[in-house]
Each structure stands twice: as C-alpha cells, then as structure tokens.
Design an enzyme around this catalytic site. Structure first.
Site, PDB file in Angstrom:
ATOM      1  N   ARG A 260     -21.492  12.810   2.270  1.00  0.00           N
ATOM      2  CA  ARG A 260     -22.926  11.871   1.819  1.00  0.00           C
ATOM      3  C   ARG A 260     -22.649  10.606   2.593  1.00  0.00           C
ATOM      4  O   ARG A 260     -21.462  10.026   2.550  1.00  0.00           O
ATOM      5  CB  ARG A 260     -22.819  11.502   0.159  1.00  0.00           C
ATOM      6  CG  ARG A 260     -23.196  12.912  -0.392  1.00  0.00           C
ATOM      7  CD  ARG A 260     -24.876  13.214  -0.434  1.00  0.00           C
ATOM      8  NE  ARG A 260     -25.312  14.143  -1.029  1.00  0.00           N
ATOM      9  CZ  ARG A 260     -25.102  15.460  -0.640  1.00  0.00           C
ATOM     10  NH1 ARG A 260     -24.366  15.850   0.419  1.00  0.00           N
ATOM     11  NH2 ARG A 260     -25.503  16.318  -1.632  1.00  0.00           N
TER      12      ARG A 260
ATOM     13  N   HIS B  96     -27.796  17.331   8.981  1.00  0.00           N
ATOM     14  CA  HIS B  96     -27.383  17.746   7.593  1.00  0.00           C
ATOM     15  C   HIS B  96     -27.527  19.113   7.634  1.00  0.00           C
ATOM     16  O   HIS B  96     -28.302  19.851   6.895  1.00  0.00           O
ATOM     17  CB  HIS B  96     -28.378  17.061   6.756  1.00  0.00           C
ATOM     18  CG  HIS B  96     -27.752  16.925   5.395  1.00  0.00           C
ATOM     19  ND1 HIS B  96     -28.094  16.006   4.320  1.00  0.00           N
ATOM     20  CD2 HIS B  96     -26.834  17.723   4.719  1.00  0.00           C
ATOM     21  CE1 HIS B  96     -27.513  16.118   3.280  1.00  0.00           C
ATOM     22  NE2 HIS B  96     -26.724  17.043   3.410  1.00  0.00           N
TER      23      HIS B  96
ATOM     24  N   GLU C   2     -32.725  10.029   5.808  1.00  0.00           N
ATOM     25  CA  GLU C   2     -32.956  11.520   6.487  1.00  0.00           C
ATOM     26  C   GLU C   2     -34.272  11.809   6.270  1.00  0.00           C
ATOM     27  O   GLU C   2     -35.006  11.688   5.406  1.00  0.00           O
ATOM     28  CB  GLU C   2     -32.036  12.333   5.830  1.00  0.00           C
ATOM     29  CG  GLU C   2     -30.519  12.138   6.036  1.00  0.00           C
ATOM     30  CD  GLU C   2     -29.555  13.161   5.460  1.00  0.00           C
ATOM     31  OE1 GLU C   2     -29.964  14.040   5.003  1.00  0.00           O
ATOM     32  OE2 GLU C   2     -28.443  13.091   5.629  1.00  0.00           O
TER      33      GLU C   2
END
Length: 319
Positions: free
Chosen positions: A238, A286, A267
């Site tokens: 994270r 991601h 994001e």
C-alpha cells in the site's frame, strides 16, 4: 434489481461469469472506465443502483458519497477487506457490505510481482530492453542476488513467500513486523531485527504490511535516509506505508539506487506525475492482485453474495 460493476478496466467482469443466475429481474451495468472525480458527478453516475460491486479500493466510498446514494442497499467489495469504504456510514444508512473472496490459487500473486520488481531492478531489465530496441548493447552492469541482504517488512503470508524465494537465491533475509517475535522469525528461517537496522543493512527492502493507523507512514524520511546508496525499495503493498514525498526526493537525488512501485497515493497514477519521469524506478499499475484466476473468483463470489443477499441470507458480511 439494478447492479453496477465498477472499474472493470480489463473487461473481465462478464468473461465466463454467470450473472444470469441472478434472474431476469437483474439488470447489469459494467463500468470499464474510471468514474468521474467530482463527488456530485460520481453520485450521478451511480444514481439508481440498488447493488454496487466495487473492485477492491479503486473507487472510494466515503460517507459523503454514500449519503448521495439513497437507493443503494448492497455494496459488494472484491476481497475481504476494503479500507476505502466508510463502514459506519453504510451501517447508518442500512446498506449491507459484503466481501467477495478471491482465488486461493492466486494467494501469492503479489509476492510473485514483488520478485518481478526485485529481479527487474537488480538486472536492469527495463533499461536494457529499451536499449536493445534502440539498437544498443549492454548499457548497464547487472547485480547478483546471492550474498546480498533482503529486508522483508511484514512477515505474514506474503512476506514469508518473498523471504522463501530470497533464501533460494542465496540471500540473507532480515525481517521486521511490529509484533514479530524471534521464535516466529526463526520458524520462517529469517532474522528478526528492528526497522532501523533492517533499513540500514538491507540491499533491497520489500514491504508487505497491511495499511492501518499504526502502519501509515511507517517508512518515513528517517528510515529512507538510513538506506544504503545502492539499495532498492519495493512496494507492492500500500502506498500509504511510505512517505511519498520523501521517497520521491531520495530517488530524484539518487540517494538510493531505485525503487519498484506497484501502488500509489492516488490511483490511477496521473499521466503527468513526476515519478513517471525518473529513470531509477520500475513502475507497474497496481497489478499485485490482478490475474485471471483472482478476477474469476472475485466476480463469481460477487454473484453468490448478491444472490444470498437477495434471498435474505447475506454471506461474507463486513458491515
């Protein structure tokens, strides 16, 4: 029953998933693009949906948004944890929140990606691929892993998987977790150290902690400054674990050798974000949890969660 499936960037939500099992009264809308950024615009896009299926934490559901969705009754999140949903606001508004488990087969996918980053950084694979396409040959000296020190921050399931591969490559493995004991570290075949020693000694550091109030910003400027000039930082966990501004300055000034990043404070990462222009970072969008097996399991679990809720027997209830 109007159902919205959000953030299906790779258009996987309808690939072999039996949404028809929900019956003829279920009307499915799949959003393949990011929702509008503005709160009012986002609420307008989601107006009228009784059920929303969120892909992990791609679209946050703060209290302000939830209050603008009076018809929402069920919010399903893929995975079994979602810090971007205000659970208290959902409860107050009578919205049930359920999880949708992923694939056990894909349980170590994020650890695999962490190793893709580590190997890419040590072997200069991105730079050498670009150089080859430009007609060049051998532009950078790769490094070996054997004999180097791997630092694993967070020795849970994923951290242990990363540590196992490091040992197979002949690396010494140090580990830190807030509650890690010497006994548990020994069972994993690694050495427990405090976080300062880990950042001082490791040649590459891989982060595998859950983001919480106690771990947010754990990797601060002081820890980053303690790293060796030739060391790498890899974050497939994270973004909130790391002081992003301090990391950017360290990378820009070449105070550390580089970083491998799969997660970002916002994001999708903005197209003009300055970190995209650095030549000592390996960036992925991601991808840690993104794979066919996981997505099939996510969406199949979501169908089951909606059917169970509609039948009055909600499953995997988170709130």
């Amino acid at each position: 029953m109007k159902i919205a499936v959000l953030d299906d960037y790779l258009q996987a939500a309808q690939n072999g998933i039996d949404w028809a099992a929900l019956g003829n009264d279920a009307a499915l809308t799949v959003f393949t693009e990011l929702l509008p950024a503005g709160l009012e615009e986002r609420a307008a896009a989601l107006a009228g949906f009784e059920v929303i299926v969120a892909m992990r934490e791609r679209t946050p559901f703060p209290a302000e948004l939830i209050r603008l969705l009076p018809e929402l009754r069920l919010l399903v999140t893929t995975g079994m944890r979602n810090l971007s949903i205000d659970m208290a606001a959902c409860t107050a508004q009578g919205i049930v929140v359920c999880g949708a488990p992923g694939s056990l087969q894909a349980a170590n996918a994020t650890a695999e990606l962490a190793w893709a980053h580590i190997l890419g950084l040590f072997k200069n694979t991105v730079a050498e691929d670009q150089a080859m396409r430009a007609g060049l040959w051998q532009t950078r000296m790769p490094a070996i892993l054997a004999g180097k020190t791997l630092g694993v921050v967070g020795l849970g399931k994923l951290g242990q998987a990363v540590a196992t591969v490091g040992k197979a490559f002949g690396m010494a493995v140090l580990a830190y977790s807030p509650n890690l004991t010497d006994e548990r570290a020994a069972r994993a075949g690694v050495t427990r150290v405090d976080k300062h020693d880990l950042f001082r000694q490791a040649d590459v550091i891989s982060l595998h902690l859950i983001l919480s109030d106690s771990t947010r910003g754990l990797v601060d400027a002081q820890l980053l400054q303690a790293m060796k000039p030739g060391a790498f930082l890899v974050n497939t966990s994270r973004a909130g674990l790391v002081d992003a501004g301090a990391l950017y300055r360290m990378l820009k000034d070449k105070r550390i050798a580089g970083a491998g990043l799969d997660v970002y404070p916002e994001e999708p990462l903005a197209a003009d974000d300055p970190i995209r222009r650095l030549d000592n970072v390996l960036l992925t969008p991601h991808l840690g949890y993104v794979n066919r097996e996981n997505f099939e399991a996510f969406y199949q679990s979501a169908v089951k969660a909606i059917a169970a809720w509609a039948g009055g027997q909600a499953v995997h209830v988170l709130s």
